[in-house]
Design an enzyme around this catalytic site. Structure first.
Site, PDB file in Angstrom:
ATOM      1  N   SER A  64       0.811  -1.391   0.233  1.00 31.84           N
ATOM      2  CA  SER A  64       0.030  -0.234   0.558  1.00 31.84           C
ATOM      3  C   SER A  64       1.490   1.507   0.372  1.00 31.84           C
ATOM      4  CB  SER A  64      -0.654  -0.258   1.510  1.00 31.84           C
ATOM      5  OG  SER A  64      -1.803  -1.024   1.421  1.00 31.84           O
TER       6      SER A  64
HETATM    7  N1  SAH Z   1      -0.884  -5.110   4.263  1.00 32.83           N
HETATM    8  C1  SAH Z   1      -0.402  -4.942   2.596  1.00 32.83           C
HETATM    9  C2  SAH Z   1      -1.064  -4.924   1.439  1.00 32.83           C
HETATM   10  C3  SAH Z   1      -1.657  -5.406   1.247  1.00 32.83           C
HETATM   11  S1  SAH Z   1      -2.522  -5.764  -0.976  1.00 32.83           S
HETATM   12  C4  SAH Z   1       1.253  -4.956   3.141  1.00 32.83           C
HETATM   13  O1  SAH Z   1       1.578  -3.608   3.785  1.00 32.83           O
HETATM   14  O2  SAH Z   1       2.133  -4.465   2.567  1.00 32.83           O
HETATM   15  C5  SAH Z   1      -3.778  -6.431  -0.276  1.00 32.83           C
HETATM   16  C6  SAH Z   1      -3.022  -8.074   0.212  1.00 32.83           C
HETATM   17  O3  SAH Z   1      -4.382  -8.799   0.849  1.00 32.83           O
HETATM   18  C7  SAH Z   1      -2.898  -8.979  -1.099  1.00 32.83           C
HETATM   19  O4  SAH Z   1      -1.627 -10.091  -0.382  1.00 32.83           O
HETATM   20  C8  SAH Z   1      -3.702 -10.499  -1.422  1.00 32.83           C
HETATM   21  O5  SAH Z   1      -2.997 -11.628  -1.802  1.00 32.83           O
HETATM   22  C9  SAH Z   1      -4.206 -10.040   0.261  1.00 32.83           C
HETATM   23  N2  SAH Z   1      -5.730 -10.617   0.113  1.00 32.83           N
HETATM   24  C10 SAH Z   1      -6.991 -10.549  -0.843  1.00 32.83           C
HETATM   25  N3  SAH Z   1      -7.783 -11.306  -0.085  1.00 32.83           N
HETATM   26  C11 SAH Z   1      -7.929 -12.100   0.987  1.00 32.83           C
HETATM   27  C12 SAH Z   1      -8.299 -13.259   1.957  1.00 32.83           C
HETATM   28  N4  SAH Z   1      -9.612 -13.435   1.578  1.00 32.83           N
HETATM   29  N5  SAH Z   1      -7.760 -12.944   3.201  1.00 32.83           N
HETATM   30  C13 SAH Z   1      -6.300 -12.603   3.004  1.00 32.83           C
HETATM   31  N6  SAH Z   1      -5.648 -12.458   2.237  1.00 32.83           N
HETATM   32  C14 SAH Z   1      -6.675 -11.966   1.061  1.00 32.83           C
END
Ligand code: SAH
Length: 216
Positions: A64
């Site tokens: 993010s």
């Molecule tokens: N918080 C992260 C940014 C995440 S981007 C950071 O600091 O880098 C969003 C993430 O959510 C992705 O890695 C994606 O694979 C995950 N995601 C999407 N749906 C999800 C679910 N149902 N359960 C767990 N993770 C999920």
């Protein structure tokens, strides 16, 4: 790769930029000034680590934008020893910022490769965070209830199942909307069955999807 003088200098500039953009929570700014964001990205992209932009990690996902991390974290009003559940570990950067603030962090990721990498990155930096490979829609009721829940992927609606894992007085923050745009939504559980909602601007996240991905 480690932290160094150059990276620390770039981080200070980023923090100054976040202040200018309206971030006032000193604890959030201190934590983001401390956590080396470049160590959560491919070493080839060092020059991108301290600009205020989201950036691709592996498995088609993104780390993010720093401003977004600051906004979501500030909305949670994290105190030391708070129990926080994160849905969407991604690179692990957001989890590290929460851990740096003294929270006990539980984080769930549906991509196995990202889960593995993030776990390794945080261990190398010395942060103790509980990592889970699984579907965040289920939450982690066995470790709850939580003071805060942070969803870092776009969701059409906030899963009831996650709201139920909040303490009374606890807060959940999530980008709610369709794939093209979401509204940062804060939900405060004010009583057993009562929830207060507030809206905090527009964002674009990768989608929250159901099920797990076991690549590799
Ligand atoms: N918080 C992260 C940014 C995440 S981007 C950071 O600091 O880098 C969003 C993430 O959510 C992705 O890695 C994606 O694979 C995950 N995601 C999407 N749906 C999800 C679910 N149902 N359960 C767990 N993770 C999920």
């Amino acid at each position: 790769m480690t932290d160094d003088f150059e990276a620390r200098g770039k981080r200070k500039k980023l923090i100054a930029e976040l202040r200018k953009k309206g971030i006032t929570d000193e604890e959030v700014l201190r934590a983001m000034d401390t956590v080396p964001r470049h160590l959560f990205m491919d070493p080839a992209f060092l020059i991108h680590a301290y600009v205020d932009k989201a950036f691709p990690i592996s498995s088609g996902q993104t780390i993010s934008q720093p401003y977004t991390v600051a906004v979501q974290t500030a909305l949670l009003e994290v105190k030391r020893r708070d129990k926080i559940l994160e849905i969407g570990t991604g690179s692990g950067y957001q989890a590290a910022v929460l851990a740096e603030m003294g929270a006990k962090v539980y984080t769930i990721e549906r991509h196995r490769e990202l889960y593995r990498k993030a776990r390794r990155s945080l261990a190398e930096l010395g942060y103790e965070v509980e990592f889970f490979f699984g579907d965040g829609y289920a939450g982690k009721p066995q470790y709850g209830p939580y003071d805060g829940i942070i969803i870092t992927a776009a969701t059409r609606e906030i899963p009831d199942n996650l709201l139920r894992q909040l303490k009374t007085g606890g807060k959940l923050v999530a980008p709610v909307g369709d794939v093209s745009s979401q509204v940062m939504t804060l939900v405060r559980r004010s009583g057993e069955g009562s929830f207060e909602y507030s809206a905090h601007g527009k964002y674009v996240f990768v989608p929250m999807l159901r099920g797990i991905v076991k690549e590799k």
